[in-house]
Write an enzyme that holds these catalytic residues in place. Structure first.
Site, mmCIF file in Angstrom:
data_model
loop_
_atom_site.group_PDB
_atom_site.id
_atom_site.type_symbol
_atom_site.label_atom_id
_atom_site.label_comp_id
_atom_site.label_asym_id
_atom_site.label_seq_id
_atom_site.Cartn_x
_atom_site.Cartn_y
_atom_site.Cartn_z
ATOM 1 N N VAL A 1 31.625 35.307 43.178
ATOM 2 C CA VAL A 1 30.585 36.252 42.779
ATOM 3 C C VAL A 1 29.809 36.749 43.998
ATOM 4 O O VAL A 1 29.662 37.959 44.204
ATOM 5 C CB VAL A 1 29.623 35.597 41.755
ATOM 6 C CG1 VAL A 1 28.383 36.449 41.546
ATOM 7 C CG2 VAL A 1 30.354 35.429 40.438
ATOM 8 N N LEU B 1 30.733 40.474 36.039
ATOM 9 C CA LEU B 1 32.055 40.888 36.516
ATOM 10 C C LEU B 1 33.117 39.926 36.010
ATOM 11 O O LEU B 1 32.857 38.750 35.779
ATOM 12 C CB LEU B 1 32.093 40.958 38.053
ATOM 13 C CG LEU B 1 31.991 39.664 38.879
ATOM 14 C CD1 LEU B 1 33.277 38.883 38.954
ATOM 15 C CD2 LEU B 1 31.539 39.997 40.276
ATOM 16 N N CYS C 1 34.452 30.037 33.807
ATOM 17 C CA CYS C 1 33.169 30.170 33.109
ATOM 18 C C CYS C 1 33.174 30.010 31.598
ATOM 19 O O CYS C 1 32.213 29.468 31.058
ATOM 20 C CB CYS C 1 32.532 31.494 33.493
ATOM 21 S SG CYS C 1 32.095 31.501 35.238
ATOM 22 N N ARG D 1 41.133 28.158 38.109
ATOM 23 C CA ARG D 1 40.188 27.240 37.469
ATOM 24 C C ARG D 1 40.327 27.299 35.944
ATOM 25 O O ARG D 1 40.323 28.364 35.362
ATOM 26 C CB ARG D 1 38.759 27.560 37.925
ATOM 27 C CG ARG D 1 38.538 27.221 39.399
ATOM 28 C CD ARG D 1 37.143 27.573 39.868
ATOM 29 N NE ARG D 1 36.942 28.997 40.009
ATOM 30 C CZ ARG D 1 35.790 29.541 40.418
ATOM 31 N NH1 ARG D 1 34.763 28.775 40.734
ATOM 32 N NH2 ARG D 1 35.676 30.855 40.526
ATOM 33 N N ARG E 1 51.862 35.202 26.678
ATOM 34 C CA ARG E 1 50.986 36.364 26.842
ATOM 35 C C ARG E 1 51.476 37.579 26.068
ATOM 36 O O ARG E 1 50.871 38.647 26.166
ATOM 37 C CB ARG E 1 50.908 36.722 28.339
ATOM 38 C CG ARG E 1 50.269 35.640 29.179
ATOM 39 C CD ARG E 1 48.796 35.561 28.889
ATOM 40 N NE ARG E 1 48.140 34.537 29.692
ATOM 41 C CZ ARG E 1 46.824 34.446 29.778
ATOM 42 N NH1 ARG E 1 46.050 35.276 29.117
ATOM 43 N NH2 ARG E 1 46.275 33.486 30.490
HETATM 44 P P1 NAD Z 1 32.190 29.559 43.776
HETATM 45 O O1 NAD Z 1 32.403 28.103 43.655
HETATM 46 O O2 NAD Z 1 33.341 30.459 44.076
HETATM 47 O O3 NAD Z 1 31.089 29.845 44.930
HETATM 48 C C1 NAD Z 1 29.895 29.152 45.052
HETATM 49 C C2 NAD Z 1 29.614 28.966 46.535
HETATM 50 O O4 NAD Z 1 28.299 28.403 46.693
HETATM 51 C C3 NAD Z 1 30.579 28.006 47.244
HETATM 52 O O5 NAD Z 1 31.230 28.678 48.308
HETATM 53 C C4 NAD Z 1 29.663 26.877 47.749
HETATM 54 O O6 NAD Z 1 30.063 26.351 49.007
HETATM 55 C C5 NAD Z 1 28.332 27.574 47.848
HETATM 56 N N1 NAD Z 1 27.187 26.662 47.848
HETATM 57 C C6 NAD Z 1 26.917 25.634 47.011
HETATM 58 N N2 NAD Z 1 25.744 25.049 47.342
HETATM 59 C C7 NAD Z 1 25.257 25.718 48.413
HETATM 60 C C8 NAD Z 1 24.072 25.593 49.199
HETATM 61 N N3 NAD Z 1 23.153 24.673 48.939
HETATM 62 N N4 NAD Z 1 23.892 26.455 50.228
HETATM 63 C C9 NAD Z 1 24.824 27.409 50.503
HETATM 64 N N5 NAD Z 1 25.960 27.575 49.789
HETATM 65 C C10 NAD Z 1 26.171 26.747 48.749
HETATM 66 O O7 NAD Z 1 31.445 30.015 42.447
HETATM 67 P P2 NAD Z 1 31.477 31.469 41.763
HETATM 68 O O8 NAD Z 1 32.711 31.625 40.955
HETATM 69 O O9 NAD Z 1 31.126 32.481 42.792
HETATM 70 O O10 NAD Z 1 30.287 31.303 40.715
HETATM 71 C C11 NAD Z 1 28.951 31.273 41.144
HETATM 72 C C12 NAD Z 1 28.059 31.408 39.922
HETATM 73 O O11 NAD Z 1 28.299 32.686 39.308
HETATM 74 C C13 NAD Z 1 28.324 30.372 38.832
HETATM 75 O O12 NAD Z 1 27.102 30.050 38.213
HETATM 76 C C14 NAD Z 1 29.210 31.113 37.840
HETATM 77 O O13 NAD Z 1 29.039 30.621 36.523
HETATM 78 C C15 NAD Z 1 28.664 32.521 37.935
HETATM 79 N N6 NAD Z 1 29.630 33.579 37.593
HETATM 80 C C16 NAD Z 1 30.923 33.501 38.028
HETATM 81 C C17 NAD Z 1 31.817 34.546 37.744
HETATM 82 C C18 NAD Z 1 33.251 34.504 38.209
HETATM 83 O O14 NAD Z 1 34.004 35.390 37.830
HETATM 84 N N7 NAD Z 1 33.679 33.560 39.009
HETATM 85 C C19 NAD Z 1 31.365 35.667 37.049
HETATM 86 C C20 NAD Z 1 30.033 35.709 36.631
HETATM 87 C C21 NAD Z 1 29.167 34.657 36.923
HETATM 88 C C1 UGA Z 2 34.677 36.394 32.084
HETATM 89 C C2 UGA Z 2 33.893 37.560 31.475
HETATM 90 O O1 UGA Z 2 34.826 38.553 31.027
HETATM 91 C C3 UGA Z 2 32.947 38.177 32.507
HETATM 92 O O2 UGA Z 2 32.160 39.191 31.897
HETATM 93 C C4 UGA Z 2 32.021 37.079 33.057
HETATM 94 O O3 UGA Z 2 31.178 37.600 34.058
HETATM 95 C C5 UGA Z 2 32.874 35.967 33.636
HETATM 96 O O4 UGA Z 2 33.757 35.439 32.613
HETATM 97 C C6 UGA Z 2 32.057 34.801 34.120
HETATM 98 O O5 UGA Z 2 30.960 34.607 33.693
HETATM 99 O O6 UGA Z 2 32.656 34.099 34.936
HETATM 100 P P1 UGA Z 2 36.795 36.155 33.657
HETATM 101 O O7 UGA Z 2 36.765 34.733 33.216
HETATM 102 O O8 UGA Z 2 36.875 36.436 35.110
HETATM 103 O O9 UGA Z 2 35.484 36.923 33.121
HETATM 104 O O10 UGA Z 2 38.037 36.908 32.973
HETATM 105 P P2 UGA Z 2 38.305 37.480 31.498
HETATM 106 O O11 UGA Z 2 38.941 38.789 31.632
HETATM 107 O O12 UGA Z 2 37.112 37.395 30.639
HETATM 108 O O13 UGA Z 2 39.394 36.464 30.965
HETATM 109 C C7 UGA Z 2 39.075 35.122 30.654
HETATM 110 C C8 UGA Z 2 40.273 34.458 30.018
HETATM 111 O O14 UGA Z 2 40.508 34.976 28.713
HETATM 112 C C9 UGA Z 2 41.575 34.663 30.790
HETATM 113 O O15 UGA Z 2 42.318 33.476 30.779
HETATM 114 C C10 UGA Z 2 42.276 35.753 29.998
HETATM 115 O O16 UGA Z 2 43.664 35.730 30.162
HETATM 116 C C11 UGA Z 2 41.856 35.376 28.591
HETATM 117 N N1 UGA Z 2 41.933 36.507 27.635
HETATM 118 C C12 UGA Z 2 41.140 37.596 27.827
HETATM 119 C C13 UGA Z 2 42.753 36.419 26.531
HETATM 120 O O17 UGA Z 2 43.461 35.414 26.341
HETATM 121 N N2 UGA Z 2 42.779 37.458 25.636
HETATM 122 C C14 UGA Z 2 41.997 38.576 25.799
HETATM 123 O O18 UGA Z 2 42.068 39.480 24.930
HETATM 124 C C15 UGA Z 2 41.159 38.635 26.926
#
Ligand code: NAD
Ligand code: UGA
Length: 458
Positions: A15, A162, A275, A345, A432
């Protein structure tokens, strides 16, 4: 030209990296620093080989890096210089103590708050970008504003929506940006400062403003609703398989109702990703902690249905392959939790791998982008596992192929050539529903889609 604003993001992950790259790209008046404790990750962000694969990311980073986008491990200096601090650290499910397996592990978040407090030398806006339990901002407020130096921190919630694989598109053209704050003069000022950043490229009417708690809770709710749709259609997929209905036809028929809508109705082997599980389990934990048992059970069933769907997929493989996969080579096409990402993940593929290994299958994993992560995920599993980037080699000598990820590449393989190299009878389990099932059947495969009648020769 708006005045220069110093933006810091703590956490350079899936993110933090893409979000800040887009902010820097679209806000030339912002100087954006992204810091992380993980030096290898920062080095990768500063190299030609970025630490995550995301379509369009290289171009955005290429335009902004070194101009107004900087990646560094110097967290202290970053905090001192910043006006607005986004916190985008990981908030995984707790694995220990009270709430283990459900509550969010907030240790990284709290450590970050304390770092901000230790190094700040002026007032700051602190933005919750990580997904957090509702009312976390209250704890943040207390930690940050407990200082004796007269510093004032305003906590704002700006959850990220996103999706991986489409992150850049989602960031450039978001359905909405949500910003919550205290509804006090300083809270509203902080909210405006964050909104002004986004307004450089997001139309104002798409920037939704709310109180802090609504913003925090909306993020968990959005993920819960999205996952609920998948579990709902997956539950129907099981009914389709016993009634000769076709889940894609059912999804299309209901999705054309504008009140339901067509998206997130694709039946699958199960949802994965970092997530959905964690955020729903967190919602369950929060509901329980407020004594709302029925609410907790309701949302928990979304995750239960997903676990069941993953198990059901493997049980179906076993049943159709004469109740044994021991010693059989099984090729998994895809290991990423969805297409267009290298992220694995909570991937359904990992759950399927575990179960196949428990039944002593020889599992060959193929994926165009996720094999490095697959290696890490599977190294402690034991059993017979191979990683093979070439799907033709992965399938050679296999009894079955299971499609785990909807990569386009799997739609256009030469399945005649693949069948010729496989053991007979040959099986394809399309987790799928992306392949041409009739054509595969005519080639000689026994085909098991999700939520459709199997096409079988044996
Ligand atoms: P991530 O594990 O990819 O990245 C988190 C980063 O934070 C790591 O690189 C880690 O080293 C760093 N970090 C941890 N503690 C730290 C500290 N004290 N100082 C500096 N850096 C530190 O995680 P992510 O997927 O980017 O998710 C981050 C947050 O966003 C989570 O709460 C997740 O739920 C949320 N989120 C994720 C997604 C997604 O698609 N991955 C989408 C929306 C929201
Ligand atoms: C999801 C949400 O879509 C984002 O809006 C949110 O920000 C994010 O989680 C988060 O908080 O991390 P993401 O997990 O990256 O995003 O991907 P998605 O497109 O939502 O897919 C999630 C899972 O559901 C995947 O395994 C995908 O293959 C599955 N999926 C999705 C289905 O099995 N069927 C569908 O119709 C859609």
């Amino acid at each position: 030209m708006p005045t220069l604003v110093n933006v810091l993001c703590i956490g350079a992950g899936y993110v933090g990296g893409p979000t800040m790259a887009v902010i820097a790209d679209r806000c030339p008046h912002a100087r954006v620093n992204v810091v992380d404790v993980n030096a290898a990750r920062i080095a990768a962000w500063n190299s030609d080989s970025l630490p995550i694969f995301e379509p369009g990311l290289d171009e955005v980073v290429g335009r902004a890096r070194g101009r107004n986008l900087f990646f560094s491990t110097d967290i202290e200096c970053g905090i001192r210089d910043a006006d607005i601090i986004f916190v985008s650290v990981n908030t995984p499910t707790k694995t220990f103590g009270e709430g283990a397996g459900r509550a969010a592990d907030l240790q990284y978040w709290e450590k970050t708050a304390r770092q901000i407090l230790a190094h700040a030398d002026g007032d700051k806006v602190v933005v919750e970008k990580s997904t957090l339990p509702v009312r976390t901002a209250q704890a943040m407020d207390r930690i940050l504003n407990s200082n004796a130096r007269g510093l004032r921190f305003e906590v704002v919630s700006n959850p990220e929506f996103l999706a991986e694989g489409t992150a850049i598109q989602d960031l450039l053209q978001p359905d909405r940006v949500l910003i919550g704050s205290h509804e006090t003069p300083s809270g509203l000022r902080a909210r405006r400062a964050v909104a002004d950043l986004y307004a450089s490229w997001v139309p104002r009417e798409r920037i939704i403003q709310s109180n802090l708690w609504s913003a925090e809770l909306s993020k968990l709710t959005a993920n819960a609703f999205l996952a609920q749709r998948i579990s709902s259609i997956n539950s129907i997929s099981a009914l389709c398989e016993v009634t000769e209905a076709d889940v894609d036809e059912v999804a299309y028929a209901i999705g054309t109702d504008s009140r339901i809508g067509p998206r997130f109705l694709k039946a699958s082997v199960g949802f994965g990703g970092s997530c959905f599980h964690k955020d729903i389990l967190n919602l369950v934990y929060i509901a329980e902690s407020y004594g709302l048992t029925e609410v907790a059970r309701y949302w928990e069933s979304v995750v239960r249905m997903n676990d069941w769907q993953e198990n059901r997929f493997v049980r179906r493989m076993l049943a159709s392959m004469f109740n044994t996969v021991a010693g059989k080579r099984i090729a998994l096409f895809g290991f990423a939790f969805k297409a267009n990402t290298g992220d694995t993940r909570e991937s359904a593929a990992l759950a399927v791998t575990r179960q196949l290994l428990a039944d002593r299958a020889h599992v060959v994993i193929s994926d165009p982008k996720a094999l490095d992560n697959a290696r890490i995920d599977t190294e402690s599993l034991g059993g017979h596992i191979e990683l093979e980037p070439d799907p033709y080699r992965a399938a050679s000598g296999a009894h079955a192929i299971a499609v785990m990820t909807e990569w386009d590449l799997y739609k256009t393989l030469d399945y005649g050539r693949i069948l010729a190299s496989m053991e007979r009878p040959a099986f394809i389990f399309d987790g799928r529903n992306i392949l041409d099932h009739q054509r595969l059947f005519e080639l000689g495969f026994n085909v098991f889609p999700i939520g459709k009648t199997p096409l079988r020769h044996v």
